[in-house]
Scaffold this motif. Structure first.
Motif, PDB file in Angstrom:
ATOM      1  N   LEU A 131      44.942  69.704 -29.648  1.00 11.73           N
ATOM      2  CA  LEU A 131      45.275  70.812 -28.755  1.00 11.73           C
ATOM      3  C   LEU A 131      46.772  71.147 -28.737  1.00 11.73           C
ATOM      4  O   LEU A 131      47.146  72.327 -28.779  1.00 11.73           O
ATOM      5  CB  LEU A 131      44.779  70.494 -27.343  1.00 11.73           C
ATOM      6  N   TRP A 152      47.688  73.563 -31.567  1.00  8.62           N
ATOM      7  CA  TRP A 152      46.978  74.815 -31.758  1.00  8.62           C
ATOM      8  C   TRP A 152      47.906  76.018 -31.903  1.00  8.62           C
ATOM      9  O   TRP A 152      47.646  76.889 -32.744  1.00  8.62           O
ATOM     10  CB  TRP A 152      45.977  75.038 -30.620  1.00  8.62           C
ATOM     11  N   ASN A 192      37.933  69.681 -37.779  1.00 12.72           N
ATOM     12  CA  ASN A 192      37.899  70.231 -36.416  1.00 12.72           C
ATOM     13  C   ASN A 192      37.927  71.759 -36.393  1.00 12.72           C
ATOM     14  O   ASN A 192      37.990  72.369 -35.329  1.00 12.72           O
ATOM     15  CB  ASN A 192      39.055  69.667 -35.579  1.00 12.72           C
ATOM     16  N   ARG A 195      38.064  67.865 -31.208  1.00  7.73           N
ATOM     17  CA  ARG A 195      38.966  69.017 -31.268  1.00  7.73           C
ATOM     18  C   ARG A 195      40.124  68.905 -30.278  1.00  7.73           C
ATOM     19  O   ARG A 195      41.245  69.348 -30.569  1.00  7.73           O
ATOM     20  CB  ARG A 195      38.169  70.302 -30.987  1.00  7.73           C
ATOM     21  N   TRP A 196      39.880  68.288 -29.118  1.00  9.10           N
ATOM     22  CA  TRP A 196      40.920  68.262 -28.097  1.00  9.10           C
ATOM     23  C   TRP A 196      42.140  67.453 -28.526  1.00  9.10           C
ATOM     24  O   TRP A 196      43.245  67.659 -27.996  1.00  9.10           O
ATOM     25  CB  TRP A 196      40.362  67.715 -26.775  1.00  9.10           C
TER      26      TRP A 196
END
Length: 346
Positions: free
Chosen positions: A19, A22, A175, A15-16
């Motif tokens: 980032l 997002w 994700n 997921r990072w």
């Protein structure tokens, strides 16, 4: 690395990695929520056609097995005595204006590869058009008793009697982020509001779980079947291609799944992944002329006019357990009112 390959790595990786995107994903989420609210309050019109509509769609961008499931459903409804209309956008084609009825001889560059694929599998009325409401009405005018909309879960203007969301078991919801930070078109909670979730599995273990709480959930096995020659129509088992130098082409949402299936069958292939709905023509082939080529059925419809004698497409078979088939079709027929016409479910 291509843009598409980079996005796949981003969306289905840690997921990072996504980032920085997002904030854009949150903005997209707000737009999706506002749009759904406007339809929910009837500030944007929802239009119902004169026959029942079943929508088969997905939350993620491409590669879930949506079209094979839609084709399976259309066939099952046809076997039960109903004239089915299949409606879709016609991605990869150039249709504008009024909806167009698609035949097996239609040009995929005009109407899209998936539309021709549905027409070849038939028998059903296939209509493409950017306006799904107009396309569904055209299918009804052509005699359809029920419409199966291939894609269109997010096309809220078309009223539907039943919604099916298709999820790939191996990739799940990625994700969990919305576009462009992730592969989702809508938040994961949307799965709790559809009528059924079909989880598609291929060979190998499922890497990600999907556990919607409310809808009916069924598992469909997607497996590679025989290879069919594009020129002669000859059928051969995949086993017969072992120890043969092979090139494989896949212009689908998840091409790696096709290549993995061929390798799981014991074949040694040189893989040529293409973008979903990518055009194929004799002048820009991604493999040497005269070689033995395996491709998906969706790619094959674009190559019929110039196929080589050693070009084959591999059938994709969709299998549900009998009990799941009976239950899913029973719920659909009951919800759409078709069982009240005295149709036997069997």
């Amino acid at each position: 690395m291509s843009l598409e390959a980079g996005l796949q790595r981003l969306w289905y990786g840690p997921r990072w990695l996504s980032l920085p995107l997002w904030p854009l994903g949150w903005l997209y989420r707000a737009v999706v929520a506002a749009r759904r609210t406007l339809y929910g309050w009837r500030l944007l019109p929802i239009e119902r056609i004169q026959i029942p509509v079943v929508v088969v769609g997905n939350l993620t961008v491409g590669g879930t097995g949506k079209t094979p499931v839609a084709a399976w459903l259309a066939r099952q409804l046809g076997l039960r005595g109903h004239k089915v209309g299949v409606v879709l956008r016609g991605y990869g084609g150039r249709v504008v204006g009024q909806p167009r009825v698609v035949t097996p001889s239609s040009d995929p560059t005009e109407v899209g590869d998936e539309a021709v694929l549905h027409a070849l599998r038939g028998p059903c009325v296939v209509v493409v058009g950017a306006d799904r409401v107009a396309a569904a009405r055209r299918a009804a005018e052509a005699g359809a008793e029920i419409v199966v909309c291939d894609d269109g879960l997010q096309h809220l203007r078309l009223a539907r009697d039943f919604e099916i969301a298709v999820v790939d078991a191996a990739r799940g919801l990625g994700n969990g982020q919305l576009l462009p930070a992730g592969p989702l078109r809508e938040p994961p909670g949307r799965l709790e509001r559809v009528d059924a979730v079909v989880v598609t599995e291929r060979r190998g273990p499922a890497a990600r779980s999907v556990e919607p709480r409310r809808p009916f959930v069924a598992t469909a096995q997607l497996s590679l079947g025989d290879a069919v020659n594009l020129v002669s129509g000859e059928h051969r088992t995949l086993d017969s291609f072992r120890h043969v130098p092979l090139h494989a082409v896949a212009g689908i949402g998840n091409p790696d799944a096709f290549f993995a299936g061929l390798r799981a069958a014991g074949l040694d292939v040189v893989a040529h992944p293409l973008a979903d709905h990518a055009a194929l023509d004799a002048a820009t082939l991604p493999f040497p002329a005269g070689t033995t080529v395996l491709m998906t059925e969706k790619d094959a419809v674009k190559c019929r006019s110039f196929a080589g004698p050693a070009w084959w497409f591999v059938e994709l078979e969709v299998g549900f357990e009998r009990a799941a088939t009976q239950e899913l079709l029973g719920v659909i027929l009951e919800r759409t009112g078709l069982t009240r016409a005295g149709v036997h479910i069997g």
